[in-house]
Design an enzyme around this catalytic site. Sequence first.
Site, PDB file in Angstrom:
ATOM      1  N   SER A 128       0.861  -1.174   0.000  1.00 55.33           N
ATOM      2  CA  SER A 128       0.000   0.000   0.000  1.00 55.33           C
ATOM      3  C   SER A 128       0.898   1.224   0.000  1.00 55.33           C
ATOM      4  O   SER A 128       1.788   1.335  -0.839  1.00 55.33           O
ATOM      5  CB  SER A 128      -0.939  -0.038   1.214  1.00 55.33           C
ATOM      6  OG  SER A 128      -1.790   1.093   1.217  1.00 55.33           O
ATOM      7  N   HIS A 145      -2.802  -0.803  -3.312  1.00 55.98           N
ATOM      8  CA  HIS A 145      -3.948   0.089  -3.167  1.00 55.98           C
ATOM      9  C   HIS A 145      -3.749   1.270  -4.116  1.00 55.98           C
ATOM     10  O   HIS A 145      -2.882   2.120  -3.886  1.00 55.98           O
ATOM     11  CB  HIS A 145      -4.068   0.584  -1.723  1.00 55.98           C
ATOM     12  CG  HIS A 145      -4.397  -0.505  -0.758  1.00 55.98           C
ATOM     13  ND1 HIS A 145      -4.505  -0.308   0.599  1.00 55.98           N
ATOM     14  CD2 HIS A 145      -4.661  -1.816  -0.943  1.00 55.98           C
ATOM     15  CE1 HIS A 145      -4.802  -1.445   1.203  1.00 55.98           C
ATOM     16  NE2 HIS A 145      -4.898  -2.375   0.277  1.00 55.98           N
ATOM     17  N   ASP A 165      -4.607  -5.015   5.739  1.00 60.22           N
ATOM     18  CA  ASP A 165      -4.956  -5.776   4.538  1.00 60.22           C
ATOM     19  C   ASP A 165      -3.852  -6.796   4.256  1.00 60.22           C
ATOM     20  O   ASP A 165      -2.672  -6.471   4.253  1.00 60.22           O
ATOM     21  CB  ASP A 165      -5.124  -4.826   3.361  1.00 60.22           C
ATOM     22  CG  ASP A 165      -5.778  -5.500   2.173  1.00 60.22           C
ATOM     23  OD1 ASP A 165      -6.273  -6.628   2.343  1.00 60.22           O
ATOM     24  OD2 ASP A 165      -5.808  -4.897   1.084  1.00 60.22           O
TER      25      ASP A 165
END
Length: 931
Positions: free
Chosen positions: A53, A82, A174
Amino acid sequence: MTRKNKDLTERRVAHRGKTQPPTSTDPVENAIYAQPTPDQAAAGFPVVGIGASAGGLAAFEAFFSGMPAETDPGIAFVLVQHLAPDHKSILTELIRRYTRMQVFEVEDGMTVQPNCAYIIPPGRDMAFLNGALQLLEPAAPRGQRLPIDFFFRSLAQDQHERAIGIVLSGTGSDGTLGVRAIKGEGGMVMAQTPASTEYDGMPRSAIATGLVDFELPPADMPAQLIAYATHAFGCSPETAPSPKAENALKKIFILLRNQTGHDFSHYKPATIRRRIERRMAVHQIETLEGYVKFMQATPAETEALFRDLLIGVTNFFRDPAAFAALEAQVIPKLFAGRPAGATLRVWVPGCSTGEEAYSLAILLQERLEAQRQSFTTLQVFASDLDSHAVAVARAGIYPASIAADLTPERLARFFAPEPGGADGNPPAYRIHKNIRDLLVFSEQDVIKDPPFSKLDLISCRNLLIYMGAELQKRLIPLFHYALNPGGFLFLGTSETVGEHLELFSGLDRKAKLYQRRDNVHGLPRAAPGRFLPPLAGAQEERPVRPAARTAAPAKLPLRELTETALLQEIVAAAALVTAEGDILYLHGRTGLYLELAPGMVGASNILKMAREGLKHNLITALHKAIGTPETVRCPGLRVKTNGHYSKVNLIVRRVAKPATPSETPLFLVILQEAPEEPKSRGRRSEVGGEPPDGTQITALKQELRAKEEYLQAANEELETANEELKSSNEEMQSVNEEMQSTNEEMETSKEELQSVNEELATVNAELQAKVADLSRVNNDMNNLLAGTGIATVFVDHQLRILRFTPSATRLINLILADVGRPVGHIVSNLKGYDRLPLDVQAVLDTLLPREAQVQTAEGKWYTMRILPYRTLDNVIEGAVITFVDITERKLAEDARRELEQKFRALHELSSQTCPTGPTSPTKTKKQRKTP
């Protein structure tokens, strides 16, 4: 077939037979060669999912920079980051700079090939199915998407032990649930060391699971990854283990038992072998014998193998359809008819990190609150072998990614957000105290430790599938012993009770819901020592036969002696039965009314054994007795016995009220011989009998009307009470929904802001890479201009100065503050030239270059050129003024001109000194010879 796929197929066929892929910048052309051949697809190769991310770009660059430059790894890489859905990603172009592999942005249905890297496109979720990447529209709203978990789970389900997960820099959690899924399928997991990350939330969350095999900086990961893949997948596994390998496996079991106290020899061999082979691949050990020596030399490896054997894939409300069946079919029965002060007891063996146990507690609490039975006590016992998993369950703190497994209502109602701390821990959710207080977690071996008892529900899901047949045969009777009569057993979707159908009846075969059968033969309840080894120092329990209890003569009290004598005089036949009609005990001569049904003889059921004329009324009476505590009587039944009919009075009464709702009530069926009526009256009755008088008919009608009116009034009162309760319930639900809606909006806003922040961080990283490129190009240009020594000035359409080189300051009095001022306002050092603004404007108007020679006050000469400034799109955005130093050339020209003038003057002087008269040729020739 679409036109695009058809073209792709045709181009692949056209290139078939070429040994080297073309050096093309066309992504479709490269995608053709990215499709695996049948041989490659059959061989199989590991697939590495890399999740990142914020801060992931630097980690990606370091990772691919560490890949070998001369050899192919034989691995496929899939990058999930992301990304902002409304921003075009340049991640593919950036990754291509650091790897020799082909890099693609994923298209829907793209087949994965080794030695290639695949990048997720913005605004999509990605899954792995049958060796291909499938793109899906995100189901969760922006801010709540977990693309890394989504991909890791699908990768684990499709590739199993060939799935490898890597978690790099990023915020949040995540990827944590995906790590559990990959490890549960026998894959391998890496995580970036928190010290080397820009944002350590995701790596810390993955490491906190205790399932990460390697914690490394990104640059060190490729070497370890290739070594693992080479050892784990470089050779085909043995199809039949040799006796030598079997002996080594037994030694591993001994080492595990000696250090951990737990015996895994009765677990399924295939599962054990896969976990051992994975540990061998991690340490690059070739043989089982070598691994045994490594375990002996390294006690920590025994503990690591023990942890790997206990890995369980679990999450909240796993298999939603099964939990929905449990909620609809079992939970209501657990609360039905439960008296005040009763305790409902549930056991969850093999609870792992507690998600399943908390899921059951949430269902029970919801039912308890819906029924408003606050006087019922809930107790949920959860046990597991793994002390680390039990510690996680006791803490009740789970990563924020559990939001994908819970409804927003349950998440807001039973969990509290836990913000990330200063120590770098990512945001998480903590279970509410009212749910946590319902559970008792303990470290327990279900195989050898005594079980919990007097239970109403046992949930043992996905534990039996890891055990051999012998262990399963021992555990199912153990669960039967631990349950109360009528208790329920909840198994996993791939598990059954096996051969023990006499112990459990199936409620829902698909959801694996079973109910405990009562002991229909009246034998005493078996002790746990029948299924488990006896405890040290404990006396072995042995069941006592019923006959042994009465074998020893004993002197009866006078009361019992009298009652026994009276019972012998009463010749009425009776049977003690369950609600289903199963016979537990018979008294008297029942053969006149009951007979065995033809066919296979199983459990004796009175409903099947009833003779003609008795069966229908017996079914009706038993049904009435179940619904009412009163005694049900059916007088004067005509039952066919031995070819003639006998009159019988049927009486059904409840014997004893069960102690708990889960216990089955018992009923006594009494069959009394009815007295014979006078023959004359009986004969009149047979032909029709005398009609009853009017008074009796009127009384019966009045009684029937009164009962109907009472029943109608009771129904109306019940409907009114139900409507009031429904109205109150709707009001409370409305208030609760408003509070939940407000809370959800706040949570959604927070998650959206966090997601946007991560996306902005990703975009910022890409822009920083662009800025670095522009800065490097700018530096190159500045050094180029400074190295040539050419004075250059850039102006725009309004003749304002945009930039200039240091050499230009010697011709025009420029300083940095002059940027943005008109060039005509600047005093120049040019002598005799004041037309610079006019000439620049003329070039902008005509787009024709101009050139002139100018001189500075210092006496230096320059060639001034004025050209239009053109962009790559051929757009004129100003003008470029260059000054090339020609002083030396000018001086050379002046010297040449001066020499020419001197030569001309000398020639003229020589011409003037020559005689003017005629001369003879001879004389002239002699004069020429004179020096």
